[in-house]
Design a protein around this motif. Structure first.
Motif, PDB file in Angstrom:
ATOM      1  N   GLU A 239       0.822  -1.210   0.000  1.00 31.86           N
ATOM      2  CA  GLU A 239       0.000   0.000   0.000  1.00 31.86           C
ATOM      3  C   GLU A 239       0.854   1.257   0.000  1.00 31.86           C
ATOM      4  OE1 GLU A 239      -1.415  -0.791   4.485  1.00 31.86           O
ATOM      5  OE2 GLU A 239      -2.435   0.935   3.602  1.00 31.86           O
ATOM      6  N   SER A 240       0.285   2.300  -0.574  1.00 28.89           N
ATOM      7  CA  SER A 240       0.912   3.617  -0.546  1.00 28.89           C
ATOM      8  C   SER A 240      -0.091   4.537   0.158  1.00 28.89           C
ATOM      9  CB  SER A 240       1.178   4.093  -1.978  1.00 28.89           C
ATOM     10  OG  SER A 240      -0.058   4.249  -2.638  1.00 28.89           O
ATOM     11  N   GLN A 241       0.165   5.834   0.097  1.00 25.66           N
ATOM     12  CA  GLN A 241      -0.789   6.755   0.734  1.00 25.66           C
ATOM     13  C   GLN A 241      -2.147   6.728   0.040  1.00 25.66           C
ATOM     14  OE1 GLN A 241       0.961  10.656   0.924  1.00 25.66           O
ATOM     15  NE2 GLN A 241       1.417  10.372   3.102  1.00 25.66           N
ATOM     16  N   ASP A 242      -2.103   6.515  -1.299  1.00 25.81           N
ATOM     17  CA  ASP A 242      -3.340   6.625  -2.083  1.00 25.81           C
ATOM     18  C   ASP A 242      -4.003   5.292  -2.409  1.00 25.81           C
ATOM     19  OD1 ASP A 242      -3.199   9.380  -2.263  1.00 25.81           O
ATOM     20  OD2 ASP A 242      -1.783   9.270  -3.939  1.00 25.81           O
ATOM     21  N   LYS A 243      -3.164   4.252  -2.532  1.00 22.32           N
ATOM     22  CA  LYS A 243      -3.712   2.982  -3.040  1.00 22.32           C
ATOM     23  C   LYS A 243      -3.320   1.793  -2.177  1.00 22.32           C
ATOM     24  CE  LYS A 243      -4.392   4.386  -7.700  1.00 22.32           C
ATOM     25  NZ  LYS A 243      -3.934   4.458  -9.064  1.00 22.32           N
ATOM     26  N   ILE A 244      -4.070   0.731  -2.350  1.00 17.36           N
ATOM     27  CA  ILE A 244      -3.760  -0.495  -1.608  1.00 17.36           C
ATOM     28  C   ILE A 244      -4.036  -1.698  -2.517  1.00 17.36           C
ATOM     29  CG2 ILE A 244      -6.101  -0.612  -0.556  1.00 17.36           C
ATOM     30  CD1 ILE A 244      -4.569  -1.693   2.001  1.00 17.36           C
ATOM     31  N   THR A 245      -3.151  -2.687  -2.462  1.00 15.33           N
ATOM     32  CA  THR A 245      -3.410  -3.923  -3.199  1.00 15.33           C
ATOM     33  C   THR A 245      -3.791  -5.004  -2.191  1.00 15.33           C
ATOM     34  OG1 THR A 245      -1.815  -3.274  -4.870  1.00 15.33           O
ATOM     35  CG2 THR A 245      -2.470  -5.587  -4.855  1.00 15.33           C
ATOM     36  N   ILE A 246      -4.949  -5.593  -2.441  1.00 14.46           N
ATOM     37  CA  ILE A 246      -5.499  -6.605  -1.542  1.00 14.46           C
ATOM     38  C   ILE A 246      -5.496  -7.957  -2.245  1.00 14.46           C
ATOM     39  CG2 ILE A 246      -7.621  -7.352  -0.344  1.00 14.46           C
ATOM     40  CD1 ILE A 246      -6.554  -4.836   0.909  1.00 14.46           C
ATOM     41  N   LYS A 247      -5.085  -8.972  -1.495  1.00 15.53           N
ATOM     42  CA  LYS A 247      -5.185 -10.343  -2.026  1.00 15.53           C
ATOM     43  C   LYS A 247      -6.354 -11.029  -1.323  1.00 15.53           C
ATOM     44  CE  LYS A 247      -2.564 -14.665  -2.233  1.00 15.53           C
ATOM     45  NZ  LYS A 247      -1.211 -15.233  -2.124  1.00 15.53           N
ATOM     46  N   ALA A 248      -7.330 -11.469  -2.109  1.00 11.52           N
ATOM     47  CA  ALA A 248      -8.486 -12.160  -1.526  1.00 11.52           C
ATOM     48  C   ALA A 248      -8.505 -13.589  -2.049  1.00 11.52           C
ATOM     49  CB  ALA A 248      -9.779 -11.428  -1.898  1.00 11.52           C
ATOM     50  N   MET A 249      -8.763 -14.528  -1.163  1.00  6.48           N
ATOM     51  CA  MET A 249      -8.740 -15.938  -1.562  1.00  6.48           C
ATOM     52  C   MET A 249     -10.053 -16.303  -2.276  1.00  6.48           C
ATOM     53  SD  MET A 249      -5.733 -16.506  -0.620  1.00  6.48           S
ATOM     54  CE  MET A 249      -5.539 -18.240  -0.989  1.00  6.48           C
ATOM     55  N   ALA A 250      -9.947 -17.335  -3.112  1.00 11.23           N
ATOM     56  CA  ALA A 250     -11.037 -17.665  -4.044  1.00 11.23           C
ATOM     57  C   ALA A 250     -12.392 -17.919  -3.380  1.00 11.23           C
ATOM     58  CB  ALA A 250     -10.640 -18.883  -4.867  1.00 11.23           C
ATOM     59  N   GLY A 251     -12.397 -18.451  -2.166  1.00  5.71           N
ATOM     60  CA  GLY A 251     -13.663 -18.845  -1.550  1.00  5.71           C
ATOM     61  C   GLY A 251     -14.381 -17.722  -0.823  1.00  5.71           C
ATOM     62  N   GLU A 252     -13.798 -16.527  -0.812  1.00  7.33           N
ATOM     63  CA  GLU A 252     -14.489 -15.393  -0.185  1.00  7.33           C
ATOM     64  C   GLU A 252     -15.715 -15.017  -1.021  1.00  7.33           C
ATOM     65  OE1 GLU A 252     -14.006 -13.751   2.634  1.00  7.33           O
ATOM     66  OE2 GLU A 252     -12.147 -14.743   3.232  1.00  7.33           O
ATOM     67  N   ASN A 253     -16.812 -14.744  -0.361  1.00 10.36           N
ATOM     68  CA  ASN A 253     -18.019 -14.306  -1.060  1.00 10.36           C
ATOM     69  C   ASN A 253     -17.790 -12.892  -1.619  1.00 10.36           C
ATOM     70  OD1 ASN A 253     -20.646 -12.481  -0.518  1.00 10.36           O
ATOM     71  ND2 ASN A 253     -21.255 -14.497  -1.273  1.00 10.36           N
ATOM     72  N   TRP A 254     -18.150 -12.676  -2.888  1.00  7.11           N
ATOM     73  CA  TRP A 254     -17.860 -11.385  -3.526  1.00  7.11           C
ATOM     74  C   TRP A 254     -18.468 -10.200  -2.757  1.00  7.11           C
ATOM     75  CZ3 TRP A 254     -14.547  -9.067  -6.545  1.00  7.11           C
ATOM     76  CH2 TRP A 254     -14.839  -7.751  -6.880  1.00  7.11           C
ATOM     77  N   HIS A 255     -19.757 -10.289  -2.464  1.00  2.00           N
ATOM     78  CA  HIS A 255     -20.409  -9.130  -1.836  1.00  2.00           C
ATOM     79  C   HIS A 255     -19.868  -8.883  -0.418  1.00  2.00           C
ATOM     80  CE1 HIS A 255     -23.270  -6.016  -1.012  1.00  2.00           C
ATOM     81  NE2 HIS A 255     -23.786  -6.691  -0.004  1.00  2.00           N
ATOM     82  N   ASN A 256     -19.551  -9.949   0.314  1.00  2.00           N
ATOM     83  CA  ASN A 256     -18.943  -9.743   1.639  1.00  2.00           C
ATOM     84  C   ASN A 256     -17.610  -9.015   1.497  1.00  2.00           C
ATOM     85  OD1 ASN A 256     -21.029 -10.920   2.935  1.00  2.00           O
ATOM     86  ND2 ASN A 256     -20.032 -12.903   3.232  1.00  2.00           N
ATOM     87  N   PHE A 257     -16.889  -9.339   0.422  1.00  2.00           N
ATOM     88  CA  PHE A 257     -15.620  -8.655   0.162  1.00  2.00           C
ATOM     89  C   PHE A 257     -15.867  -7.164  -0.108  1.00  2.00           C
ATOM     90  CE2 PHE A 257     -12.576  -7.074  -3.025  1.00  2.00           C
ATOM     91  CZ  PHE A 257     -11.423  -7.101  -2.246  1.00  2.00           C
ATOM     92  N   VAL A 258     -16.909  -6.861  -0.900  1.00  2.00           N
ATOM     93  CA  VAL A 258     -17.240  -5.452  -1.183  1.00  2.00           C
ATOM     94  C   VAL A 258     -17.543  -4.731   0.135  1.00  2.00           C
ATOM     95  CG1 VAL A 258     -18.895  -3.895  -2.318  1.00  2.00           C
ATOM     96  CG2 VAL A 258     -18.072  -5.923  -3.532  1.00  2.00           C
ATOM     97  N   LEU A 259     -18.319  -5.372   1.002  1.00  2.00           N
ATOM     98  CA  LEU A 259     -18.675  -4.755   2.287  1.00  2.00           C
ATOM     99  C   LEU A 259     -17.423  -4.528   3.149  1.00  2.00           C
ATOM    100  CD1 LEU A 259     -21.941  -6.711   3.223  1.00  2.00           C
ATOM    101  CD2 LEU A 259     -21.731  -4.438   2.179  1.00  2.00           C
ATOM    102  N   TRP A 260     -16.491  -5.472   3.098  1.00  2.00           N
ATOM    103  CA  TRP A 260     -15.228  -5.353   3.839  1.00  2.00           C
ATOM    104  C   TRP A 260     -14.459  -4.124   3.313  1.00  2.00           C
ATOM    105  CZ3 TRP A 260     -10.082  -5.434   2.437  1.00  2.00           C
ATOM    106  CH2 TRP A 260      -9.153  -5.632   3.463  1.00  2.00           C
ATOM    107  N   CYS A 261     -14.434  -3.962   1.983  1.00  2.00           N
ATOM    108  CA  CYS A 261     -13.738  -2.811   1.377  1.00  2.00           C
ATOM    109  C   CYS A 261     -14.380  -1.497   1.845  1.00  2.00           C
ATOM    110  CB  CYS A 261     -13.778  -2.889  -0.149  1.00  2.00           C
ATOM    111  SG  CYS A 261     -12.795  -4.242  -0.797  1.00  2.00           S
ATOM    112  N   LEU A 262     -15.714  -1.473   1.863  1.00  2.00           N
ATOM    113  CA  LEU A 262     -16.410  -0.247   2.277  1.00  2.00           C
ATOM    114  C   LEU A 262     -16.089   0.077   3.737  1.00  2.00           C
ATOM    115  CD1 LEU A 262     -19.837  -0.944   0.551  1.00  2.00           C
ATOM    116  CD2 LEU A 262     -18.250   0.905  -0.044  1.00  2.00           C
ATOM    117  N   LYS A 263     -16.037  -0.955   4.564  1.00  2.00           N
ATOM    118  CA  LYS A 263     -15.751  -0.757   5.991  1.00  2.00           C
ATOM    119  C   LYS A 263     -14.363  -0.114   6.176  1.00  2.00           C
ATOM    120  CE  LYS A 263     -14.908  -3.837   9.484  1.00  2.00           C
ATOM    121  NZ  LYS A 263     -14.947  -5.237   9.853  1.00  2.00           N
ATOM    122  N   HIS A 264     -13.432  -0.486   5.284  1.00  2.00           N
ATOM    123  CA  HIS A 264     -12.071   0.061   5.373  1.00  2.00           C
ATOM    124  C   HIS A 264     -11.875   1.303   4.516  1.00  2.00           C
ATOM    125  CE1 HIS A 264     -11.508  -3.991   6.988  1.00  2.00           C
ATOM    126  NE2 HIS A 264     -10.478  -3.493   7.616  1.00  2.00           N
TER     127      HIS A 264
END
Ligand code: EPU
Length: 337
Positions: free
Chosen positions: A77-102
């Motif tokens: 991650e930098s000040q502006d961006k972040i690269t996230i690695k998500a494993m295949a079995g994560e539910n897509w929408h739960n991942f979106v909600l996790w991103c919003l929370k952060h």
């Protein structure tokens, strides 16, 4: 590893179709996946992710590997961006909600899309002006035959509208184990080109939208026209929107002046398949326990214990009718098994 014989797949496909797997194995780690592939490499295998983009028309005479590998971590991650690695079995929408929370931006327009992280690249999921490829950096995938783990860059994935190399040249050769996505931490680039998003925000009196308010708007829009698979079985858009030539479009416009269209290039015009299907008279049509959704004609639904075969036959009838009326072939987006 536990192998279950003659397992029901009903709860593992969003269409809610009853079909049996000859055998079934729940995969929760890469080590377990490698081990299982080594042991069963000479047996027929079927890879199952979120089960949100398939129509089961028969039992699966194979060992079903259900990819449920979980985990989300920061790669850099930098000040502006972040690269996230998500494993295949994560539910897509739960991942979106996790991103919003952060407060990580880039996937908010893809809120509420059913399915898992690992299957998102296969069809380059997209909605409301954003596609997975817009945030995608790379993915890791394991080769089914020799079990080597390989990284695919964005260009190697050959993304296109609901397309990738995993649906084309490399079909059934790799299992995606994780996906790296680059998201924004501030100065989020909000994608609001779709009129419906603006309307929804306006209706709520939001003048300075955030990624959270965009996500809320998308969720409201989707809920208003797409059935919730937990209530009514479905796989989202059953067909892809067809792309036709400018000449073919002009000819159609002669007969159907009101036909909606999106220009992709000078000679490539995308037509909403939902409109074609509605015009063909199928919107809201119900046949016993299956039919065409009444708010979005692109979505076929299972109201109860419909068979995959019956839904497939309806899809073929729709395809034939659209071809006869408009001379356009609509291709299925959903994988027919
Ligand atoms: N339309 C009709 N009748 C219908 C449905 C649609 O006339 O019953 C016409 C209307 O003119 C409407 C236009 O089609 O304005 C577009 O409809 P909509 O905004 O619902 O989008 P879509 O093109 O039907 C695509 C994706 C959806 C995605 C939406 C929003 C495909 C195959 N489908 O649908 O994706 O949510 O755009 O971006 O590209 C999915 O892939 O499962 C999915 C739901």
């Amino acid at each position: 590893m536990t192998i279950v014989k003659n397992a029901s797949l009903k709860q593992f496909n969003t269409f809610g179709i009853e079909a049996k797997a000859q055998s079934y194995c729940n995969i929760t780690s890469i080590a377990q996946l490698t081990e299982t592939l080594k042991t069963y490499q000479h047996s027929p295998l079927f890879i199952l992710g979120g089960g949100s983009n398939m129509l089961l028309t028969k039992d699966i005479e194979a060992l079903v590997l259900h990819i449920n590998i979980k985990g989300i971590e920061t790669v850099n991650e930098s000040q502006d961006k972040i690269t996230i690695k998500a494993m295949a079995g994560e539910n897509w929408h739960n991942f979106v909600l996790w991103c919003l929370k952060h407060n990580y931006g880039g996937v908010e327009n893809l809120s509420l899309i059913p399915g898992n992280i690992g299957t998102a690249p296969i069809q380059n999921i997209g909605a409301y002006g954003v596609e997975l490829k817009d945030v995608f950096v790379s993915c890791e995938a394991i080769h089914i035959i020799d079990q080597t783990l390989r990284t695919f860059t964005k260009s190697e994935c050959k993304f296109d509208y609901r397309e990738s190399i995993f649906k084309q040249n490399l079909k059934n050769q790799y299992i995606i184990t994780s996906v790296n996505l680059e998201l924004t931490k501030r100065n989020h680039l909000l994608q609001m080109d779709y009129g419906v998003i603006k309307n929804e925000l306006e209706a709520k009196g939001i003048t300075k939208p955030s990624i959270q308010s965009i996500s809320d708007a998308i969720i409201a829009i989707r809920k208003s026209k797409l059935p919730d698979p937990k209530e009514i079985g479905n796989s989202g858009s059953f067909f892809k929107n067809p792309i036709i030539t400018a000449k073919a479009f002009e000819a159609l416009e002669q007969n159907f002046a009101e036909i909606p269209s999106y220009k992709i290039t000078e000679d490539a015009i995308k037509i909403p398949a939902g409109w074609l299907i509605e015009k063909a008279g199928f919107k809201g049509k119900r046949f016993n326990n299956y039919g065409v959704h009444n708010k979005q004609a692109l979505v076929l639904v299972n109201y109860g214990d419909a068979s995959g075969k019956a839904i497939f036959e309806l899809a073929m009838l729709i395809q034939k009718t659209v071809k006869r009326l408009f001379n356009i072939t609509i291709e299925t987006e959903v994988n027919i098994i």
